[in-house]
Design a protein around this motif. Structure first.
Motif, PDB file in Angstrom:
ATOM      1  N   VAL A  48      46.233   8.729  70.609  1.00 34.53           N
ATOM      2  CA  VAL A  48      45.628   7.831  70.058  1.00 34.53           C
ATOM      3  C   VAL A  48      44.669   7.006  71.019  1.00 34.53           C
TER       4      VAL A  48
ATOM      5  N   VAL B 284      48.528   3.474  72.679  1.00 32.09           N
ATOM      6  CA  VAL B 284      47.689   2.580  72.265  1.00 32.09           C
ATOM      7  C   VAL B 284      47.585   1.406  73.296  1.00 32.09           C
ATOM      8  N   MET B 285      48.842   1.030  73.871  1.00 32.13           N
ATOM      9  CA  MET B 285      48.709   0.091  75.132  1.00 32.13           C
ATOM     10  C   MET B 285      47.847   0.644  76.203  1.00 32.13           C
ATOM     11  N   PHE B 286      48.304   1.993  76.563  1.00 30.70           N
ATOM     12  CA  PHE B 286      47.789   2.495  77.754  1.00 30.70           C
ATOM     13  C   PHE B 286      46.020   2.643  77.606  1.00 30.70           C
TER      14      PHE B 286
ATOM     15  N   HIS C 238      53.203   6.294  70.129  1.00 27.24           N
ATOM     16  CA  HIS C 238      52.009   5.959  69.734  1.00 27.24           C
ATOM     17  C   HIS C 238      51.556   4.541  70.230  1.00 27.24           C
ATOM     18  N   LEU C 239      52.616   3.739  70.098  1.00 28.28           N
ATOM     19  CA  LEU C 239      52.568   2.262  70.695  1.00 28.28           C
ATOM     20  C   LEU C 239      52.219   2.365  72.302  1.00 28.28           C
ATOM     21  N   ASP C 240      52.876   3.151  73.092  1.00 21.56           N
ATOM     22  CA  ASP C 240      52.534   3.308  74.325  1.00 21.56           C
ATOM     23  C   ASP C 240      51.190   3.941  74.558  1.00 21.56           C
TER      24      ASP C 240
ATOM     25  N   LEU D  95      42.770  13.418  68.554  1.00 25.85           N
ATOM     26  CA  LEU D  95      43.422  12.650  67.883  1.00 25.85           C
ATOM     27  C   LEU D  95      44.463  13.813  67.060  1.00 25.85           C
TER      28      LEU D  95
ATOM     29  N   PRO E 276      50.424  12.816  81.321  1.00 26.50           N
ATOM     30  CA  PRO E 276      51.760  12.112  81.077  1.00 26.50           C
ATOM     31  C   PRO E 276      51.973  11.273  79.606  1.00 26.50           C
ATOM     32  N   MET E 277      50.703  10.841  78.900  1.00 25.30           N
ATOM     33  CA  MET E 277      51.145   9.983  77.924  1.00 25.30           C
ATOM     34  C   MET E 277      51.066  10.693  76.879  1.00 25.30           C
TER      35      MET E 277
ATOM     36  N   LEU F  64      42.830   0.913  79.487  1.00 24.15           N
ATOM     37  CA  LEU F  64      41.657   1.518  80.071  1.00 24.15           C
ATOM     38  C   LEU F  64      40.564   0.935  79.644  1.00 24.15           C
TER      39      LEU F  64
ATOM     40  N   LEU G  38      45.592  10.882  84.210  1.00 23.03           N
ATOM     41  CA  LEU G  38      46.414   9.824  83.639  1.00 23.03           C
ATOM     42  C   LEU G  38      46.671  10.101  82.243  1.00 23.03           C
TER      43      LEU G  38
ATOM     44  N   LYS H 160      54.616  10.347  74.843  1.00 22.74           N
ATOM     45  CA  LYS H 160      55.007   8.874  74.803  1.00 22.74           C
ATOM     46  C   LYS H 160      54.701   8.701  73.225  1.00 22.74           C
TER      47      LYS H 160
ATOM     48  N   ASN I 121      47.746  14.516  68.792  1.00 26.78           N
ATOM     49  CA  ASN I 121      48.133  13.326  68.220  1.00 26.78           C
ATOM     50  C   ASN I 121      48.303  12.052  69.072  1.00 26.78           C
TER      51      ASN I 121
END
Lengths: 334, 287, 250
Positions: free
Chosen positions: B34, B95-97, B91-93, B28, B85-86, B101, B82, B89, B32
């Motif tokens: 999440v 978190v959803m990603f 923080h919301l993306d 984190l 690439p995140m 998982l 995986l 993006k 940075n």
């Protein structure tokens, strides 16, 4: 060009932005027509309408004000339990339960709003997650009131307006939920196109400039958070009343995650995102549950991952292209 | 049960939480990012131990390195494919990603091994309790405290004294500057992610006896990891360490003295702390 | 007549560093005043103190004679201080029309009304149209801001500050980064701001400063090094030494 001309053009542009697009009427006519076209699917349609309302509520804060949340189930649950308790102990009138459920959730939103005003996305996600789990824990430990793990049982709803009785096939339920969704949608639509709604978009786009333009950010965010909570409360109340049952599941973390996914599917920041997302989500769920009921969660997860990794751009690009082809002009929903 | 026994149980619990969450705090801080799926790696480690013991009869201690390695490998592969690439993006993306998982991991584990609680039979030398100056201490808890304590010391040492650690700290502090100084932040991160996942796996294995293990583990303990990280801050290792101790003792104590409050106290404390100290309880202020 | 904006003994310390060191400064009504100084002279800190982003360690800020030191940003905007930013701070997803309408609606106190319609307030519509016309944004008013060329965005930045109807307008390097081709239009706009607005220009570009300003204050190491009309400041040996650097010796 003369000043009067420009003034007229400015007014025209502002009117155009809030006017109903023909495609919007189509959506609602279709939703109403589903009542006749799919008489066997009314229970599912009812679920879609409720989820759409829940997603609309989340969109108000995520899409229009830029407040991310992982604990929106807290408000859904508050509305559901309040409506359920009202039906059990006070009155079986659904509308009374709906209004009080909304009020209770709105109050919870107002009280917790100072907590989400501060900090960045990350702290907001954590704080809302914390509040959501807190509410679940609370409902679990107040077993004398909520029925604990057994839930609220024996809810019997009265007739809506003293006329329409709930039936086993979801006829009244769907009509009721769709009507509430529509009315609250129209209200939300009015609000997002108001000066207040414009100021929310300003805060979402650039808080620094918003503050420098005189927008009192904390007040506006607190107001929209409260409104969003009340909307989620309405969804919860509808859920409790149409299923005549409330359990801890309404507060579960997966509710918050699901509604986020719904919004991601449909797209945040336009009011139809929640409706489109809810329809896609529920139909997918229904379809997957048909051949693999136990592992639905796996597919949800896969969709989330695929969406965020790039599927969203593909899907939304497709939707935009379709909308552009159908309408030929900028949609009024944003 | 005396106060001291509760304290020792709480410390053992906190130690496991620290080993579980330490990797998350570094990732984190460094990227940075999440990663709510951190618990999935812990679950993998837990199941490695359980399955090796149940199906192949491998002794408990011998399964621990395997738990670490398998989780670390999973971390390494997923980071490469995986996760990378995140990073850019929102923080919301992210978190959803990572929730995606988690959902996949939970369902896959249910499918593969079933949803029942897993029980392992510890070797006899770790069973039972003994008295230390009149305080009854569980052998296994003492074992966990010693092992995790040593691990924590090794992590402190690695973070503060080694070249790797100083580069890592520089990168956590300011990734852009670190890149400018020629520190290979991306490779650094891949290694850290793998080690962090491995530690989570080890924590999961050690935690089977203390925390329980079933496929919902990543969801159930997600909030605990997040508390450790958010309360402890991400700029040091000592912060999460003390946060984990605090959480462990408070949770064990709370459940013993006020069982009806359940996890309520813990969540309440977390929300309160986040509001009062959004940068973390032990974080130094950045200006 | 009281000054439009005044600071008295303004001090700002960050830890051990004094970024603003006892600055007493006066912006007269209707002034075209430039604040110059080398990088790190404390210009940005000074602007942040004026606009309420920072609270000073000591000293006062007076707006039209009224002490506003304790007021926050929004309250200062309401009282008449508006600013542009060195780096554009725009609502990229909005159109110029929407962005200007937002600022006007907040000034008119409409922003808190969730059921009102933007087009229903004649004042809002007229004033928005006026500002769009004044800043030559009328032909692009329905485009998305983020898709517009940089020079236009810079114009919107100034227009948005102006839309708050300030008595004091702070322009933080308004021409920074604007390509030569679009520069002229921008400078014309800055030059044609109405007389009753007092303008403080924070600038690096000496060309622009000497063209625009009737008074110049030089800030170095957080202190006022010199102040006067452009020719005085240009002649000042201390300014040459500190600001123009080696050039003064060579």
């Amino acid at each position: 060009m003369s000043t009067a001309d420009l003034t007229a053009r400015v007014r025209g542009s502002l009117v155009l932005a809030r006017k109903w697009h023909p495609a919007e009427f189509v959506v609602w006519v279709m939703a109403a027509a589903a009542f006749v076209l799919f008489p066997r699917q009314l229970l599912l349609l009812n679920e879609i309408a409720i989820l759409a309302l829940f997603a609309l509520s989340l969109d108000l804060i995520v899409g229009y004000a830029g407040i991310v949340s992982l604990g929106h189930a807290a408000f859904l649950g508050m509305g559901a339990y309040t409506a359920g308790l009202i039906a059990l102990h006070v009155t079986a009138d659904p509308l009374v339960g709906l209004v009080i459920g909304m009020a209770a959730s709105g109050l919870l939103g107002l009280v917790t709003s100072p907590l989400v005003l501060k900090g960045n996305d990350l702290t907001r996600l954590m704080v809302t997650l914390g509040i959501g789990l807190l509410m679940l824990e609370l409902a679990n430990s107040l077993g004398w009131l909520t029925g604990g793990a057994d839930g609220l049982q024996g809810i019997a709803m009265g007739k809506i307006l003293g006329i329409f009785e709930f039936d086993l096939f979801g006829k009244t339920a769907y009509a009721y939920s769709l009507t509430v969704l529509f009315l609250l949608f129209v209200l939300a639509r009015r609000i997002v196109h108001s000066p207040f709604g414009l100021s929310l978009r300003a805060v979402r786009d650039n808080p620094l400039r918003a503050a420098s333009s005189g927008v009192p950010i904390p007040w506006r965010l607190a107001a929209v958070y409260t409104l969003s909570a009340a909307y989620a409360g309405a969804a919860g109340a509808l859920l409790a009343q149409t299923t005549q049952f409330v359990s801890l599941d309404v507060l579960d973390f997966h509710r918050s995650a699901d509604v986020m996914l719904v919004l991601i599917i449909g797209g945040a920041g336009w009011l139809y995102g929640g409706i489109v997302g809810a329809a896609v989500f529920k139909l997918l769920q229904d379809w997957i549950a048909w051949f693999t009921p136990q592992y639905w969660q796996f597919w949800i997860g896969l969709f989330l991952v695929a969406f965020v990794l790039g599927g969203r751009e593909i899907l939304h690009g497709g939707i935009r292209a379709l909308v552009a082809r159908v309408s030929g002009r900028r949609g009024g929903g944003s | 049960m005396t106060l001291l026994t509760i304290l020792i149980d709480g410390i053992a619990y906190g130690m496991v939480l620290f080993v579980l969450a330490s990797g998350l705090s570094v990732t984190l801080g460094l990227m940075n990012f999440v990663n709510l799926a951190h618990g999935a790696f812990a679950m993998v480690g837990g199941y490695v131990t359980v399955l090796l013991m149940q199906r192949l009869g491998v002794p408990f201690l011998a399964t621990l390195p395997a738990a670490f390695l398998v989780a670390a490998l999973a971390g390494l592969v997923l980071e490469r494919t995986l996760y990378r690439p995140m990073y850019a993006k929102s923080h919301l993306d992210q978190v959803m990603f990572s929730i995606g998982l988690v959902f996949m991991a939970v369902a896959a584990m249910k499918y593969a091994v079933g949803s029942q609680q897993q029980i392992i039979s510890l070797p006899s030398f770790l069973l039972g309790r003994f008295d230390v100056f009149g305080v009854s201490v569980g052998r296994y808890r003492l074992f966990v405290i010693v092992l995790c304590g040593l691990l924590a010391l090794a992590l402190f040492w690695g973070f503060v004294r080694t070249r790797f650690g100083s580069r890592l700290r520089a990168a956590v502090d300011d990734a852009r500057v670190a890149r400018g100084l020629g520190i290979p932040v991306t490779a650094l991160f891949a290694v850290t992610f793998a080690v962090g996942s491995g530690l989570a796996g080890l924590g999961g294995a050690l935690g089977v006896e203390l925390l329980g293990l079933d496929p919902t583990f990543p969801l159930k303990f997600m909030i605990y990891f997040l508390i450790v990280v958010t309360v402890g801050g991400t700029t040091t290792i000592t912060g999460p360490f003390f946060a984990a101790m605090l959480l462990g003792v408070a949770d064990v104590g709370g459940k013993y003295f006020i069982p009806q409050a359940g996890a309520f106290i813990i969540y309440g404390v977390m929300v309160a702390l986040l509001i009062l100290r959004p940068e973390g309880l032990f974080a130094r202020s950045r200006s | 007549m009281t000054a439009a904006l005044e600071t008295i003994g303004l001090i700002m310390r960050f830890g051990g560093i004094t970024a603003t060191d006892d600055v007493s400064f006066t912006l007269e009504r209707g002034a075209r005043h430039a604040l110059i100084g080398p990088n790190g002279a404390g210009k940005t800190t000074f602007v942040n103190l004026l606009t309420g982003v920072l609270t000073p360690s000591a000293g006062k800020v007076l707006l039209g004679g009224e002490d506003i030191t304790a007021l926050n940003r929004e309250a200062r905007v309401k009282r008449g201080i508006a600013r542009t930013f060195q780096i554009n701070q725009l609502f990229g997803a909005m159109t110029p029309l929407e962005m200007i309408a937002l600022v006007v609606s907040e000034r008119l106190g409409e922003g808190g009304r969730p059921l009102a319609r933007l087009d229903a307030s004649p004042r809002l519509v007229e004033e928005t149209a006026d500002i769009l016309a004044r800043f030559r944004l009328d032909d692009i008013m329905d485009e998305r801001i983020s898709t517009l060329p940089y020079g236009k965005q810079r114009q919107i930045e100034i227009a948005a500050a102006f839309a708050a109807k300030p008595s004091v307008l702070l322009l933080d390097e308004p021409a920074a980064g604007v390509p030569e081709a679009e520069r002229r239009e921008l400078l014309d706009l800055v030059g044609s701001l109405p007389e009753d607005v007092s303008v403080l220009l924070i600038e690096h570009d000496m060309d622009l400063v000497f063209r625009f300003a009737t008074r110049i204050t030089v800030l170095v190491n957080g202190r006022v090094l010199a102040e006067g009309d452009p020719s005085e400041v240009a002649r000042d040996p201390a300014v040459k030494a500190a600001y123009l650097g080696e050039g003064a010796h060579g």
